[in-house]
Scaffold this active site. Structure first.
Site, PDB file in Angstrom:
ATOM      1  N   HIS A 108       0.113  -0.491  14.715  1.00 18.17           N
ATOM      2  CA  HIS A 108      -0.914   0.518  14.473  1.00 18.17           C
ATOM      3  C   HIS A 108      -2.204   0.038  15.132  1.00 18.17           C
ATOM      4  O   HIS A 108      -2.543  -1.143  15.013  1.00 18.17           O
ATOM      5  CB  HIS A 108      -1.241   0.635  12.980  1.00 18.17           C
ATOM      6  CG  HIS A 108      -0.118   1.114  12.123  1.00 18.17           C
ATOM      7  ND1 HIS A 108       0.523   2.307  12.331  1.00 18.17           N
ATOM      8  CD2 HIS A 108       0.453   0.577  11.023  1.00 18.17           C
ATOM      9  CE1 HIS A 108       1.447   2.469  11.383  1.00 18.17           C
ATOM     10  NE2 HIS A 108       1.433   1.434  10.599  1.00 18.17           N
ATOM     11  N   HIS A 147      -5.804  -1.879   3.930  1.00 22.85           N
ATOM     12  CA  HIS A 147      -5.715  -0.681   3.079  1.00 22.85           C
ATOM     13  C   HIS A 147      -4.849  -0.969   1.853  1.00 22.85           C
ATOM     14  O   HIS A 147      -3.885  -1.712   1.894  1.00 22.85           O
ATOM     15  CB  HIS A 147      -5.219   0.552   3.828  1.00 22.85           C
ATOM     16  CG  HIS A 147      -3.918   0.405   4.572  1.00 22.85           C
ATOM     17  ND1 HIS A 147      -3.341  -0.801   4.873  1.00 22.85           N
ATOM     18  CD2 HIS A 147      -3.095   1.340   5.102  1.00 22.85           C
ATOM     19  CE1 HIS A 147      -2.213  -0.594   5.532  1.00 22.85           C
ATOM     20  NE2 HIS A 147      -2.029   0.687   5.677  1.00 22.85           N
ATOM     21  N   HIS A 167       0.841  -1.201   0.000  1.00 21.29           N
ATOM     22  CA  HIS A 167       0.000   0.000   0.000  1.00 21.29           C
ATOM     23  C   HIS A 167       0.874   1.249   0.000  1.00 21.29           C
ATOM     24  O   HIS A 167       2.099   1.145   0.063  1.00 21.29           O
ATOM     25  CB  HIS A 167      -0.938   0.005   1.217  1.00 21.29           C
ATOM     26  CG  HIS A 167      -0.216   0.190   2.526  1.00 21.29           C
ATOM     27  ND1 HIS A 167       0.193  -0.864   3.314  1.00 21.29           N
ATOM     28  CD2 HIS A 167       0.177   1.298   3.190  1.00 21.29           C
ATOM     29  CE1 HIS A 167       0.794  -0.408   4.393  1.00 21.29           C
ATOM     30  NE2 HIS A 167       0.810   0.910   4.348  1.00 21.29           N
ATOM     31  N   GLU A 180       7.706   1.565   4.574  1.00 19.22           N
ATOM     32  CA  GLU A 180       7.166   0.819   5.709  1.00 19.22           C
ATOM     33  C   GLU A 180       7.271  -0.665   5.413  1.00 19.22           C
ATOM     34  O   GLU A 180       7.053  -1.101   4.283  1.00 19.22           O
ATOM     35  CB  GLU A 180       5.690   1.184   5.930  1.00 19.22           C
ATOM     36  CG  GLU A 180       5.055   0.389   7.073  1.00 19.22           C
ATOM     37  CD  GLU A 180       3.571   0.701   7.305  1.00 19.22           C
ATOM     38  OE1 GLU A 180       2.918   1.223   6.378  1.00 19.22           O
ATOM     39  OE2 GLU A 180       3.088   0.398   8.402  1.00 19.22           O
ATOM     40  N   HIS A 213       4.775   7.482   2.514  1.00 13.78           N
ATOM     41  CA  HIS A 213       5.524   6.214   2.416  1.00 13.78           C
ATOM     42  C   HIS A 213       4.867   5.271   1.427  1.00 13.78           C
ATOM     43  O   HIS A 213       3.704   5.425   1.079  1.00 13.78           O
ATOM     44  CB  HIS A 213       5.625   5.515   3.776  1.00 13.78           C
ATOM     45  CG  HIS A 213       4.322   4.959   4.293  1.00 13.78           C
ATOM     46  ND1 HIS A 213       3.494   5.667   5.134  1.00 13.78           N
ATOM     47  CD2 HIS A 213       3.716   3.765   4.110  1.00 13.78           C
ATOM     48  CE1 HIS A 213       2.425   4.920   5.439  1.00 13.78           C
ATOM     49  NE2 HIS A 213       2.531   3.766   4.825  1.00 13.78           N
TER      50      HIS A 213
END
Lengths: 306, 92
Positions: A245, A198, A152, A264, A213
């Site tokens: 998260h 996501h 993502h 990430e 990112h």
């Protein structure tokens, strides 16, 4: 698994100021395979676990940052439908003219946030793909951080409310989680076209065409720990983590590649369903939403972008 | 070799090494004038003006943040330069 017309973000092209160093980083530290070079010297990569021709391209440029992301849609007919719908939404659409070996026709347009978004339906299978018959988890042991897929990206730009409207109304994606300001303006939205938590996220930001990112999927929390060891070993500039998260529930580390783009490595995350209720964050709790263990925002996370 | 890096505004000093960026020298001390940064010449957070001293640019800086003209005037990203003498700088 895709449950909308948009299968996945399948291709991202990034600008890098230090091409050689960045290529070595994606190959040796992230563990991506170099697929080859385009005729103009851009370098193509894929992970060991991806099937498509390539998923990441690095382009040498005077400034670091984001060139475009391309979403794979279900079929050629849908691609034409989405082109027409994009134009009807108000964005002029062009046919991408830069070479992406193995890729079929790509339509592109500029989103209100200043980012170029592309859509395509066809891409060749890569030469080296995961096994299909009685498959092992991998053919050769994965290198470095053992990135499994381009997962993502998070884009920063103005007027994300319109961007969210485009992705939901035109592409048919949905947002399992969101954050509005106290006066009800969109601040951060996490969107997906499938069961992944996501595919793309947006944060409201004054400067257009900015990237926070792009992310690669790792197998689990142990793989995140291994990635952290490699960050120490290779003196990589770490930004945040390892942590979790609360938003998407993924486990994560953020760091910077040698040209300064943030990457990430992400593992876990819940399964998203379009019929589930949406989860909401208030701005005063967003620090805990992003960094669940720390419980607060980290200054560099908001301010450092390319 | 080590050199003294000084932020002219706050008067804070840092130990700079000729094989390490000025950003790293400041950041390692835990009391840098910068909260963070990409350390890759990309984000522009660590833009400084070198007021005094010699340095070597060892990494390309994003032209989104430092123009060629600025670079020729000693305005640089601290993560892309190494000291080759004592340095006095300020945030740009």
């Amino acid at each position: 698994m895709a449950i909308t017309k948009t299968i996945r973000p399948g291709l991202i092209q990034m600008r890098v100021t230090n091409l050689e160093e960045s290529v070595a980083f994606y190959r040796d530290v992230l563990g991506l395979d170099v697929v080859g070079k385009t005729s103009d010297g851009r370098v193509m990569f894929k992970t060991f676990d991806e099937f498509d021709h390539h998923s990441v391209v690095l382009r040498a440029a005077p400034e670091s940052g984001f060139d475009y992301v391309a979403f794979k849609v279900t079929d050629a007919e849908t691609l034409e439908e989405l082109k027409a719908a994009t134009e009807a939404f108000g964005y002029p659409v062009d046919i991408a003219s830069d070479e992406q070996p193995g890729y079929g026709k790509r339509y592109g347009f500029t989103l209100c946030t200043g980012h170029r978004i592309e859509l395509y339906a066809e891409v060749d299978m890569a030469e080296n793909i995961p096994m299909l018959l009685n498959p092992d988890p991998w053919i050769d042991p994965p290198r470095g951080m053992k990135a499994q897929r381009f997962d993502h990206l998070l884009l920063y730009g103005p007027n994300i409310g319109e961007a969210v409207r485009y992705f939901t109304e035109v592409l048919g994606m949905f947002y399992p989680e969101y954050c509005n300001t106290p006066d009800g303006k969109p601040f951060a939205y996490w969107l997906t076209g499938g069961n992944k938590a996501h595919d793309i996220a947006f944060v409201e930001y004054e400067k257009p065409n900015t990237i926070h990112h792009h992310a690669f999927y790792l197998e689990d929390w142990n793989a995140i720990g291994h990635a952290a060891d490699l960050i120490g070993k290779h003196r990589v500039k770490r930004d945040v983590g390892p942590t979790r998260h609360a938003i998407t529930r993924g486990q994560t580390i953020y760091f910077f590649e040698p040209s300064g783009n943030r990457i990430e490595t992400y593992a876990g995350g819940y399964a998203a369903y379009p019929d589930n209720p949406k989860r909401q964050w208030t701005v005063d709790e967003i620090g805990r939403g992003l960094f669940y263990y720390e419980g607060e925002l980290i200054p560099s996370f908001l301010e450092v972008v390319t | 070799m080590t050199y003294e890096i000084k932020d002219a505004e706050s008067g804070m000093t840092y130990i700079g090494r000729d094989d390490e960026s000025i950003f790293r020298a400041m950041h390692k001390s835990g009391r840098s004038i910068f909260k963070g940064g990409c350390e890759g010449g990309g984000c522009g957070i660590c833009k400084v003006k070198i007021l005094e001293g010699e340095y070597v640019a060892f990494k390309k800086m994003s032209r989104r943040h430092v123009t060629e003209e600025e670079e020729s005037q000693g305005i640089v990203l601290a993560c892309c330069v190494k000291p080759s003498s004592d340095i006095s700088l300020e945030k740009a």
